[in-house]
Design an enzyme around this catalytic site. Structure first.
Site, PDB file in Angstrom:
ATOM      1  N   THR A   1       0.795  -1.232   0.000  1.00  0.00           N
ATOM      2  CA  THR A   1       0.000   0.000   0.000  1.00  0.00           C
ATOM      3  C   THR A   1       0.828   1.282   0.000  1.00  0.00           C
ATOM      4  O   THR A   1       1.933   1.314   0.565  1.00  0.00           O
ATOM      5  CB  THR A   1      -0.920   0.011   1.246  1.00  0.00           C
ATOM      6  OG1 THR A   1      -1.440   1.330   1.432  1.00  0.00           O
ATOM      7  CG2 THR A   1      -0.170  -0.367   2.515  1.00  0.00           C
TER       8      THR A   1
ATOM      9  N   GLU B   1       0.218   3.621   1.815  1.00  0.00           N
ATOM     10  CA  GLU B   1       0.336   4.044   3.215  1.00  0.00           C
ATOM     11  C   GLU B   1       1.751   3.821   3.748  1.00  0.00           C
ATOM     12  O   GLU B   1       2.139   4.414   4.748  1.00  0.00           O
ATOM     13  CB  GLU B   1      -0.670   3.283   4.085  1.00  0.00           C
ATOM     14  CG  GLU B   1      -2.101   3.744   3.922  1.00  0.00           C
ATOM     15  CD  GLU B   1      -2.347   5.146   4.477  1.00  0.00           C
ATOM     16  OE1 GLU B   1      -2.157   5.348   5.669  1.00  0.00           O
ATOM     17  OE2 GLU B   1      -2.719   6.033   3.693  1.00  0.00           O
TER      18      GLU B   1
ATOM     19  N   TYR C   1      -1.723   0.153  10.959  1.00  0.00           N
ATOM     20  CA  TYR C   1      -1.994  -0.540   9.692  1.00  0.00           C
ATOM     21  C   TYR C   1      -0.768  -0.486   8.785  1.00  0.00           C
ATOM     22  O   TYR C   1      -0.304  -1.509   8.268  1.00  0.00           O
ATOM     23  CB  TYR C   1      -3.199   0.115   8.997  1.00  0.00           C
ATOM     24  CG  TYR C   1      -3.362  -0.271   7.541  1.00  0.00           C
ATOM     25  CD1 TYR C   1      -3.939  -1.483   7.183  1.00  0.00           C
ATOM     26  CD2 TYR C   1      -2.943   0.591   6.518  1.00  0.00           C
ATOM     27  CE1 TYR C   1      -4.087  -1.835   5.840  1.00  0.00           C
ATOM     28  CE2 TYR C   1      -3.091   0.246   5.183  1.00  0.00           C
ATOM     29  CZ  TYR C   1      -3.657  -0.971   4.844  1.00  0.00           C
ATOM     30  OH  TYR C   1      -3.793  -1.316   3.516  1.00  0.00           O
TER      31      TYR C   1
ATOM     32  N   LYS D   1       1.680  -3.435   7.438  1.00  0.00           N
ATOM     33  CA  LYS D   1       1.864  -3.675   6.004  1.00  0.00           C
ATOM     34  C   LYS D   1       3.337  -3.563   5.611  1.00  0.00           C
ATOM     35  O   LYS D   1       3.773  -4.144   4.619  1.00  0.00           O
ATOM     36  CB  LYS D   1       1.012  -2.688   5.200  1.00  0.00           C
ATOM     37  CG  LYS D   1      -0.473  -3.032   5.178  1.00  0.00           C
ATOM     38  CD  LYS D   1      -0.770  -4.175   4.200  1.00  0.00           C
ATOM     39  CE  LYS D   1      -2.247  -4.419   4.033  1.00  0.00           C
ATOM     40  NZ  LYS D   1      -2.547  -5.464   3.049  1.00  0.00           N
TER      41      LYS D   1
HETATM   42  P1  NDP Z   1     -11.561  -4.700   2.041  1.00  0.00           P
HETATM   43  O1  NDP Z   1     -11.519  -4.140   3.412  1.00  0.00           O
HETATM   44  O2  NDP Z   1     -12.719  -4.389   1.145  1.00  0.00           O
HETATM   45  O3  NDP Z   1     -11.441  -6.300   2.110  1.00  0.00           O
HETATM   46  C1  NDP Z   1     -10.630  -6.927   3.058  1.00  0.00           C
HETATM   47  C2  NDP Z   1     -10.853  -8.422   2.976  1.00  0.00           C
HETATM   48  O4  NDP Z   1     -10.036  -9.061   3.962  1.00  0.00           O
HETATM   49  C3  NDP Z   1     -12.300  -8.852   3.271  1.00  0.00           C
HETATM   50  O5  NDP Z   1     -12.605  -9.954   2.467  1.00  0.00           O
HETATM   51  C4  NDP Z   1     -12.224  -9.272   4.732  1.00  0.00           C
HETATM   52  O6  NDP Z   1     -13.223 -10.185   5.106  1.00  0.00           O
HETATM   53  C5  NDP Z   1     -10.856  -9.944   4.736  1.00  0.00           C
HETATM   54  N1  NDP Z   1     -10.294 -10.090   6.084  1.00  0.00           N
HETATM   55  C6  NDP Z   1     -10.137  -9.160   7.030  1.00  0.00           C
HETATM   56  N2  NDP Z   1      -9.555  -9.690   8.114  1.00  0.00           N
HETATM   57  C7  NDP Z   1      -9.345 -11.003   7.846  1.00  0.00           C
HETATM   58  C8  NDP Z   1      -8.812 -12.084   8.573  1.00  0.00           C
HETATM   59  N3  NDP Z   1      -8.356 -11.941   9.803  1.00  0.00           N
HETATM   60  N4  NDP Z   1      -8.759 -13.305   7.978  1.00  0.00           N
HETATM   61  C9  NDP Z   1      -9.233 -13.486   6.709  1.00  0.00           C
HETATM   62  N5  NDP Z   1      -9.759 -12.488   5.975  1.00  0.00           N
HETATM   63  C10 NDP Z   1      -9.820 -11.268   6.542  1.00  0.00           C
HETATM   64  O7  NDP Z   1     -10.179  -4.263   1.329  1.00  0.00           O
HETATM   65  P2  NDP Z   1      -9.892  -3.958  -0.216  1.00  0.00           P
HETATM   66  O8  NDP Z   1     -10.538  -4.993  -1.045  1.00  0.00           O
HETATM   67  O9  NDP Z   1     -10.138  -2.519  -0.482  1.00  0.00           O
HETATM   68  O10 NDP Z   1      -8.312  -4.127  -0.251  1.00  0.00           O
HETATM   69  C11 NDP Z   1      -7.709  -5.401  -0.494  1.00  0.00           C
HETATM   70  C12 NDP Z   1      -6.301  -5.397   0.058  1.00  0.00           C
HETATM   71  O11 NDP Z   1      -5.540  -4.362  -0.550  1.00  0.00           O
HETATM   72  C13 NDP Z   1      -6.185  -5.149   1.551  1.00  0.00           C
HETATM   73  O12 NDP Z   1      -5.115  -5.925   2.032  1.00  0.00           O
HETATM   74  C14 NDP Z   1      -5.852  -3.672   1.664  1.00  0.00           C
HETATM   75  O13 NDP Z   1      -5.129  -3.420   2.856  1.00  0.00           O
HETATM   76  C15 NDP Z   1      -4.989  -3.497   0.431  1.00  0.00           C
HETATM   77  N6  NDP Z   1      -4.995  -2.185  -0.168  1.00  0.00           N
HETATM   78  C16 NDP Z   1      -6.174  -1.591  -0.528  1.00  0.00           C
HETATM   79  C17 NDP Z   1      -6.185  -0.387  -1.173  1.00  0.00           C
HETATM   80  C18 NDP Z   1      -7.464   0.282  -1.556  1.00  0.00           C
HETATM   81  O14 NDP Z   1      -7.418   1.485  -1.852  1.00  0.00           O
HETATM   82  N7  NDP Z   1      -8.582  -0.420  -1.630  1.00  0.00           N
HETATM   83  C19 NDP Z   1      -4.918   0.301  -1.510  1.00  0.00           C
HETATM   84  C20 NDP Z   1      -3.727  -0.421  -1.106  1.00  0.00           C
HETATM   85  C21 NDP Z   1      -3.788  -1.620  -0.481  1.00  0.00           C
HETATM   86  P3  NDP Z   1     -14.712  -9.674   5.545  1.00  0.00           P
HETATM   87  O15 NDP Z   1     -15.424  -9.378   4.271  1.00  0.00           O
HETATM   88  O16 NDP Z   1     -15.238 -10.843   6.273  1.00  0.00           O
HETATM   89  O17 NDP Z   1     -14.522  -8.461   6.392  1.00  0.00           O
HETATM   90  P1  GDR Z   2      -7.036   5.610   3.567  1.00  0.00           P
HETATM   91  O1  GDR Z   2      -8.560   5.718   3.118  1.00  0.00           O
HETATM   92  O2  GDR Z   2      -6.837   5.912   4.987  1.00  0.00           O
HETATM   93  O3  GDR Z   2      -6.253   6.427   2.571  1.00  0.00           O
HETATM   94  O4  GDR Z   2      -6.752   4.051   3.369  1.00  0.00           O
HETATM   95  P2  GDR Z   2      -9.802   6.461   3.767  1.00  0.00           P
HETATM   96  O5  GDR Z   2     -10.812   6.575   2.692  1.00  0.00           O
HETATM   97  O6  GDR Z   2     -10.220   5.836   5.049  1.00  0.00           O
HETATM   98  O7  GDR Z   2      -9.212   7.926   4.123  1.00  0.00           O
HETATM   99  C1  GDR Z   2      -8.685   8.781   3.127  1.00  0.00           C
HETATM  100  C2  GDR Z   2      -8.441  10.171   3.729  1.00  0.00           C
HETATM  101  O8  GDR Z   2      -9.704  10.780   4.034  1.00  0.00           O
HETATM  102  C3  GDR Z   2      -9.624  11.379   5.315  1.00  0.00           C
HETATM  103  N1  GDR Z   2     -10.976  11.492   5.885  1.00  0.00           N
HETATM  104  C4  GDR Z   2     -11.768  10.477   6.255  1.00  0.00           C
HETATM  105  N2  GDR Z   2     -11.582   9.141   6.182  1.00  0.00           N
HETATM  106  C5  GDR Z   2     -12.608   8.340   6.608  1.00  0.00           C
HETATM  107  N3  GDR Z   2     -12.480   7.013   6.501  1.00  0.00           N
HETATM  108  N4  GDR Z   2     -13.759   8.854   7.140  1.00  0.00           N
HETATM  109  C6  GDR Z   2     -13.975  10.202   7.246  1.00  0.00           C
HETATM  110  O9  GDR Z   2     -15.008  10.647   7.726  1.00  0.00           O
HETATM  111  C7  GDR Z   2     -12.934  11.060   6.772  1.00  0.00           C
HETATM  112  N5  GDR Z   2     -12.799  12.401   6.693  1.00  0.00           N
HETATM  113  C8  GDR Z   2     -11.616  12.656   6.155  1.00  0.00           C
HETATM  114  C9  GDR Z   2      -8.695  10.447   6.097  1.00  0.00           C
HETATM  115  O10 GDR Z   2      -8.205  11.111   7.260  1.00  0.00           O
HETATM  116  C10 GDR Z   2      -7.643  10.140   5.045  1.00  0.00           C
HETATM  117  O11 GDR Z   2      -6.679  11.142   5.023  1.00  0.00           O
HETATM  118  C11 GDR Z   2      -7.212   3.352   2.222  1.00  0.00           C
HETATM  119  C12 GDR Z   2      -7.453   1.894   2.639  1.00  0.00           C
HETATM  120  O12 GDR Z   2      -8.065   1.225   1.566  1.00  0.00           O
HETATM  121  C13 GDR Z   2      -6.142   1.213   2.964  1.00  0.00           C
HETATM  122  O13 GDR Z   2      -6.377  -0.179   3.175  1.00  0.00           O
HETATM  123  C14 GDR Z   2      -5.177   1.393   1.786  1.00  0.00           C
HETATM  124  O14 GDR Z   2      -3.951   0.811   2.098  1.00  0.00           O
HETATM  125  C15 GDR Z   2      -5.010   2.863   1.487  1.00  0.00           C
HETATM  126  O15 GDR Z   2      -6.261   3.425   1.180  1.00  0.00           O
HETATM  127  C16 GDR Z   2      -4.087   3.096   0.285  1.00  0.00           C
END
Ligand code: NDP
Ligand code: GDR
Length: 375
Positions: free
Chosen positions: A132, A134, A156, A160
């Site tokens: 990520t 992050e 987090y 990661k």
């Molecule tokens: P989601 O939060 O939508 O999905 C996370 C998945 O992980 C869900 O299927 C969840 O299951 C499962 N999970 C959580 N905890 C456990 C556990 N202990 N054991 C088994 N499964 C578990 O994430 P995204 O699809 O958005 O992201 C996918 C991956 O990419 C993640 O690792 C995230 O950190 C990473 N990532 C995401 C980005 C983004 O912008 N979306 C950017 C960079 C990295 P359940 O449905 O039951 O909760």
């Molecule tokens: P992020 O995504 O932390 O970048 O992680 P998120 O959408 O939670 O926050 C993005 C930015 O928005 C600001 N923010 C808020 N965020 C949330 N959730 N709720 C609010 O009300 C709000 N107001 C402002 C946050 O402070 C932050 O700066 C996501 C996840 O998918 C991670 O798993 C992944 O690794 C990174 O993106 C890349």
């Protein structure tokens, strides 16, 4: 037929990747967690009932915190490719549950790699790790590339970072084909409802239809490089199809603030917003409104209505203020380029949430109870 094992298959990326791999004729296996309620809604349209012959999507109960379970699943599936998407993926939540986040996101990755190695599959099975942006956290270079130093800013991101290095270590130590995709934020209508983009599009749609008065947000000035999840999962697959394993930054190279996201989403709904105050006093106030777009059964937004407010509970103990990725390496070496624009992404999310809100508004009008949930 190739076999893929996806952890986190029930999440946003899991759903897009499953569809992508099925279209490529893979047999897809996924790990889902036991839950007290149904948790497969994102992949239900792809699921085939257990008695169907030659199914191409098979789910296994499991958890990243349970090594014996992971060994059992890897042994049973004998995958050609493993996509490790499972994570406690919410940055703000990781401050409240740091130990669980580390267990799942850091040690979980180690457990899965060890399962593959223990079963002697590490020379044949290819491994993708969901790394990520992050990791860059308190950024030290603009834009961020594969060479930018890491400075994680949350439990987090620290977890990661362990996962990132243990993947590199298994590649170097055991010759495993293992890659990190350093993905910047990617969204879609399948995005979890508590991430900021989906929270905004969902809330605005509900405000417009009179199901909600106001959305409470945290830091409006945080900037992110937002892409579409559909584009990003193709990249996850591409990374495992190369001759030599490597790590890649995946991003659009375009940045917007949370405030801009709110404004652009509001515009899609016919609302122009103005801002008043600053910091915790800040308010997003309706400036002008296209009447017919926001009219539903008598409810009508009007200029002067406050529809966005700040709630300091959404501020993070340590914030990642700004992220902007440079994916030239992926572009050059893998021929990857995002296809879906930011404007199209916002439009898709707004349209989807408007349809959901309309359904709820209709139910409410007919006297059924409609629930909202804590964000
Ligand atoms: P989601 O939060 O939508 O999905 C996370 C998945 O992980 C869900 O299927 C969840 O299951 C499962 N999970 C959580 N905890 C456990 C556990 N202990 N054991 C088994 N499964 C578990 O994430 P995204 O699809 O958005 O992201 C996918 C991956 O990419 C993640 O690792 C995230 O950190 C990473 N990532 C995401 C980005 C983004 O912008 N979306 C950017 C960079 C990295 P359940 O449905 O039951 O909760
Ligand atoms: P992020 O995504 O932390 O970048 O992680 P998120 O959408 O939670 O926050 C993005 C930015 O928005 C600001 N923010 C808020 N965020 C949330 N959730 N709720 C609010 O009300 C709000 N107001 C402002 C946050 O402070 C932050 O700066 C996501 C996840 O998918 C991670 O798993 C992944 O690794 C990174 O993106 C890349």
């Amino acid at each position: 037929m190739k076999k893929a094992l996806i952890t986190g298959i029930t999440g946003q990326d899991g759903a897009y990747l499953t569809e992508f791999l099925i279209n490529k004729d893979y047999e897809v296996h996924g790990i889902k967690r036991r839950s007290s309620s149904f948790n497969t809604h994102r992949i239900d349209h792809l699921y085939q009932e257990q008695h169907v012959k030659d199914r191409n999507l098979i789910l296994h109960y499991g958890d990243m915190t349970d090594s014996s379970n992971l060994i059992r699943i890897v042994q049973k599936v004998q995958p050609d490719e493993v996509y490790n998407l499972a994570a406690q993926s919410h940055v703000a939540v990781s401050f409240e549950a740091p130990e669980y986040t580390a267990d799942t996101d850091a040690l979980g990755t180690l457990r899965l790699l060890e399962a593959i190695k223990t079963l002697n599959l590490h020379k044949t099975c290819r491994f993708y790790q969901a790394s990520t942006s992050e990791l860059f956290g308190k950024v030290q270079e603009f834009p961020q590339t594969e060479k930018t130093p890491f400075h994680p800013r949350s439990p987090y991101a620290v977890a990661k970072m362990y996962a990132y290095w243990i993947v590199v270590n298994y590649r170097e130590a055991y010759g495993m084909y293992a890659c990190n995709g350093i993905l910047f934020n990617h969204e879609s209508h399948l995005r979890g409802e508590t991430f900021v983009t989906r929270k905004i599009t969902r809330a605005l749609a509900r405000i417009v239809l009179g199901l909600k008065d106001c959305v409470y947000l945290g830091n409006l000035d945080a900037k992110r490089d937002w892409g579409h999840a559909k584009d990003y999962v193709e990249m996850q697959w591409l990374m495992l199809q190369q001759e030599i394993p490597d790590d890649f930054v995946i991003a659009t190279g375009i940045q917007h603030s949370v405030r801009q996201f709110v404004e652009i989403a509001a515009k899609e709904l016919g609302i122009t917003l103005g801002w008043e105050g600053s910091g915790v006093e800040e308010k997003g106030i309706v400036d002008t409104v296209v009447p017919d777009k926001t009219k539903f059964h008598g409810k009508q937004l009007k200029p002067g209505d406050v529809i966005v407010q700040i709630d300091p509970r959404y501020f993070r103990p340590a914030e990642v203020e700004t992220l902007l990725g440079d994916s030239s390496k992926a572009n050059k070496e893998l021929g990857w380029k995002p296809q879906i624009s930011f404007q199209e992404l916002v439009r898709e999310m707004v349209c989807y949430d408007m349809e959901e809100a309309k359904r709820d508004a209709f139910c409410k009008q007919e006297g059924f109870r409609v629930w909202d949930f804590h964000e």
